[in-house]
Design a protein around this motif. Sequence first.
Motif, mmCIF file in Angstrom:
data_model
loop_
_atom_site.group_PDB
_atom_site.id
_atom_site.type_symbol
_atom_site.label_atom_id
_atom_site.label_comp_id
_atom_site.label_asym_id
_atom_site.label_seq_id
_atom_site.Cartn_x
_atom_site.Cartn_y
_atom_site.Cartn_z
ATOM 1 N N LEU A 1 26.902 45.902 16.198
ATOM 2 C CA LEU A 1 26.537 45.766 17.607
ATOM 3 C C LEU A 1 26.790 47.072 18.355
ATOM 4 O O LEU A 1 25.943 47.529 19.140
ATOM 5 C CB LEU A 1 27.337 44.625 18.243
ATOM 6 C CG LEU A 1 27.159 44.420 19.748
ATOM 7 C CD1 LEU A 1 25.701 44.191 20.111
ATOM 8 C CD2 LEU A 1 28.031 43.255 20.228
ATOM 9 N N CYS A 2 27.947 47.683 18.126
ATOM 10 C CA CYS A 2 28.251 48.958 18.793
ATOM 11 C C CYS A 2 27.242 50.034 18.424
ATOM 12 O O CYS A 2 26.796 50.809 19.281
ATOM 13 C CB CYS A 2 29.665 49.396 18.444
ATOM 14 S SG CYS A 2 30.954 48.444 19.278
ATOM 15 N N GLU A 3 26.862 50.079 17.159
ATOM 16 C CA GLU A 3 25.880 51.080 16.727
ATOM 17 C C GLU A 3 24.547 50.858 17.434
ATOM 18 O O GLU A 3 23.897 51.814 17.884
ATOM 19 C CB GLU A 3 25.697 51.000 15.217
ATOM 20 C CG GLU A 3 24.701 52.014 14.671
ATOM 21 C CD GLU A 3 24.544 51.929 13.160
ATOM 22 O OE1 GLU A 3 23.718 52.690 12.618
ATOM 23 O OE2 GLU A 3 25.234 51.100 12.523
ATOM 24 N N THR A 4 24.143 49.596 17.563
ATOM 25 C CA THR A 4 22.872 49.275 18.211
ATOM 26 C C THR A 4 22.905 49.624 19.696
ATOM 27 O O THR A 4 21.908 50.085 20.264
ATOM 28 C CB THR A 4 22.551 47.782 18.022
ATOM 29 O OG1 THR A 4 22.532 47.475 16.627
ATOM 30 C CG2 THR A 4 21.203 47.432 18.622
ATOM 31 N N LEU A 5 24.060 49.410 20.330
ATOM 32 C CA LEU A 5 24.214 49.724 21.748
ATOM 33 C C LEU A 5 24.416 51.217 22.003
ATOM 34 O O LEU A 5 24.266 51.675 23.144
ATOM 35 C CB LEU A 5 25.414 48.967 22.324
ATOM 36 C CG LEU A 5 25.275 47.453 22.472
ATOM 37 C CD1 LEU A 5 26.642 46.845 22.783
ATOM 38 C CD2 LEU A 5 24.272 47.095 23.556
ATOM 39 N N GLY A 6 24.794 51.962 20.970
ATOM 40 C CA GLY A 6 25.149 53.356 21.160
ATOM 41 C C GLY A 6 26.543 53.540 21.703
ATOM 42 O O GLY A 6 26.848 54.552 22.346
ATOM 43 N N TRP A 7 27.422 52.564 21.449
ATOM 44 C CA TRP A 7 28.826 52.640 21.872
ATOM 45 C C TRP A 7 29.680 53.108 20.696
ATOM 46 O O TRP A 7 29.489 52.655 19.561
ATOM 47 C CB TRP A 7 29.323 51.272 22.330
ATOM 48 C CG TRP A 7 28.851 50.858 23.692
ATOM 49 C CD1 TRP A 7 27.634 51.094 24.244
ATOM 50 C CD2 TRP A 7 29.597 50.106 24.653
ATOM 51 N NE1 TRP A 7 27.563 50.548 25.489
ATOM 52 C CE2 TRP A 7 28.751 49.928 25.778
ATOM 53 C CE3 TRP A 7 30.873 49.560 24.683
ATOM 54 C CZ2 TRP A 7 29.161 49.236 26.916
ATOM 55 C CZ3 TRP A 7 31.271 48.873 25.814
ATOM 56 C CH2 TRP A 7 30.437 48.714 26.916
ATOM 57 N N SER A 8 30.629 53.974 20.977
ATOM 58 C CA SER A 8 31.591 54.405 19.962
ATOM 59 C C SER A 8 32.885 53.607 20.111
ATOM 60 O O SER A 8 33.080 52.891 21.102
ATOM 61 C CB SER A 8 31.887 55.899 20.126
ATOM 62 O OG SER A 8 32.640 56.118 21.325
ATOM 63 N N ALA A 9 33.773 53.761 19.155
ATOM 64 C CA ALA A 9 35.073 53.097 19.249
ATOM 65 C C ALA A 9 35.831 53.555 20.485
ATOM 66 O O ALA A 9 36.586 52.786 21.089
ATOM 67 C CB ALA A 9 35.885 53.377 17.986
ATOM 68 N N GLN A 10 35.615 54.796 20.901
ATOM 69 C CA GLN A 10 36.301 55.332 22.081
ATOM 70 C C GLN A 10 35.773 54.721 23.379
ATOM 71 O O GLN A 10 36.433 54.799 24.420
ATOM 72 C CB GLN A 10 36.158 56.849 22.134
ATOM 73 C CG GLN A 10 36.985 57.593 21.094
ATOM 74 C CD GLN A 10 36.442 57.391 19.678
ATOM 75 O OE1 GLN A 10 35.226 57.361 19.476
ATOM 76 N NE2 GLN A 10 37.353 57.240 18.714
ATOM 77 N N ASP A 11 34.582 54.120 23.334
ATOM 78 C CA ASP A 11 34.023 53.475 24.526
ATOM 79 C C ASP A 11 34.644 52.107 24.782
ATOM 80 O O ASP A 11 34.547 51.578 25.892
ATOM 81 C CB ASP A 11 32.510 53.300 24.382
ATOM 82 C CG ASP A 11 31.764 54.618 24.395
ATOM 83 O OD1 ASP A 11 32.174 55.520 25.153
ATOM 84 O OD2 ASP A 11 30.784 54.753 23.645
ATOM 85 N N LEU A 12 35.260 51.509 23.752
ATOM 86 C CA LEU A 12 35.805 50.161 23.856
ATOM 87 C C LEU A 12 37.215 50.184 24.428
ATOM 88 O O LEU A 12 38.019 51.063 24.119
ATOM 89 C CB LEU A 12 35.836 49.489 22.485
ATOM 90 C CG LEU A 12 34.482 49.295 21.790
ATOM 91 C CD1 LEU A 12 34.705 48.762 20.384
ATOM 92 C CD2 LEU A 12 33.591 48.345 22.585
ATOM 93 N N HIS A 13 37.522 49.180 25.247
ATOM 94 C CA HIS A 13 38.888 49.049 25.752
ATOM 95 C C HIS A 13 39.824 48.790 24.573
ATOM 96 O O HIS A 13 39.519 47.981 23.693
ATOM 97 C CB HIS A 13 38.980 47.910 26.766
ATOM 98 C CG HIS A 13 40.237 47.912 27.553
ATOM 99 N ND1 HIS A 13 41.438 47.442 27.034
ATOM 100 C CD2 HIS A 13 40.525 48.345 28.810
ATOM 101 C CE1 HIS A 13 42.377 47.571 27.948
ATOM 102 N NE2 HIS A 13 41.858 48.117 29.032
ATOM 103 N N PRO A 14 40.969 49.444 24.549
ATOM 104 C CA PRO A 14 41.816 49.358 23.355
ATOM 105 C C PRO A 14 42.587 48.055 23.196
ATOM 106 O O PRO A 14 43.047 47.759 22.081
ATOM 107 C CB PRO A 14 42.788 50.532 23.531
ATOM 108 C CG PRO A 14 42.842 50.763 25.001
ATOM 109 C CD PRO A 14 41.468 50.439 25.517
#
Length: 277
Positions: A131-144
Amino acid sequence: MNPLRYTAFPTPNGGGNPAGVVLDASSMDAAEMLSLAGELGYSETAFLFPRTEREYAIRYFSPKAEVDFCGHATVAAAVALAEKQLGAGDVLLSSNVGEIPVAVAVGEHGLRATLTTVTPATAALEALPELCETLGWSAQDLHPTLPHSLAFGGLWHPILWARSRQRLARLDYDFEALRALMLREGWGTVSLLFRDSPALIHSRNAFPIGGVVEDPATGAAAGALGGLLRAADLLPEDGCFTVLQGEDMAQPCLLEVDTSGEGGVRVSGTARSIPAE
């Protein structure tokens, strides 16, 4: 057939999410309902089937397909019923996912509807990397620390928390890839969030399976989110919070969520008739 047009969950200063409403669709079949939803072009249109004076079956159609549950079209339909036929009070709607009680009352900014979802649930989001790859979100974009999870309140929604409001403001994804992923996984919308405080959450909801990039207000996702936050013990003391959605679309929407007690989550908002052009 002359459908009504309402905007649901507007703020006191405007905005809202448009929905079509057909107060008596008894003579319509599924193909006709889908065709009308496509003509209107709203993310959803609600079709009502009277049973008794305050009991109705309800079906929802996007321009592309039938949707089992839709919060903003439920609010629009309940307010339309109150204005055109019933007056304020309780109404029971029977949807594909179960019974949805709705209470309509006169509020400061007009008629206000409060729907109660079916019992919420949560599950692990196994497809998070895809899902993150499809959205173009990296792990750093996610709240920890906030829970990235699946949540259910009539439909299943993946819940992703952005690390910053600025990240949430940037929504640019592969439409067809996300649509295919959602169809495969059986998701209703993809709920992207930023938690300003326990009582205030900013939301964006990707909805490519409905034929639109983004839904301005998603009551089903707000209810599912309430269930997730209740299960994770991340709520204010009174169990209530506000969702602001549609801000980045210039269609600001205000959803009030009450998770107090057990069972279904209550989602409240107003709705206003859209004048005919």
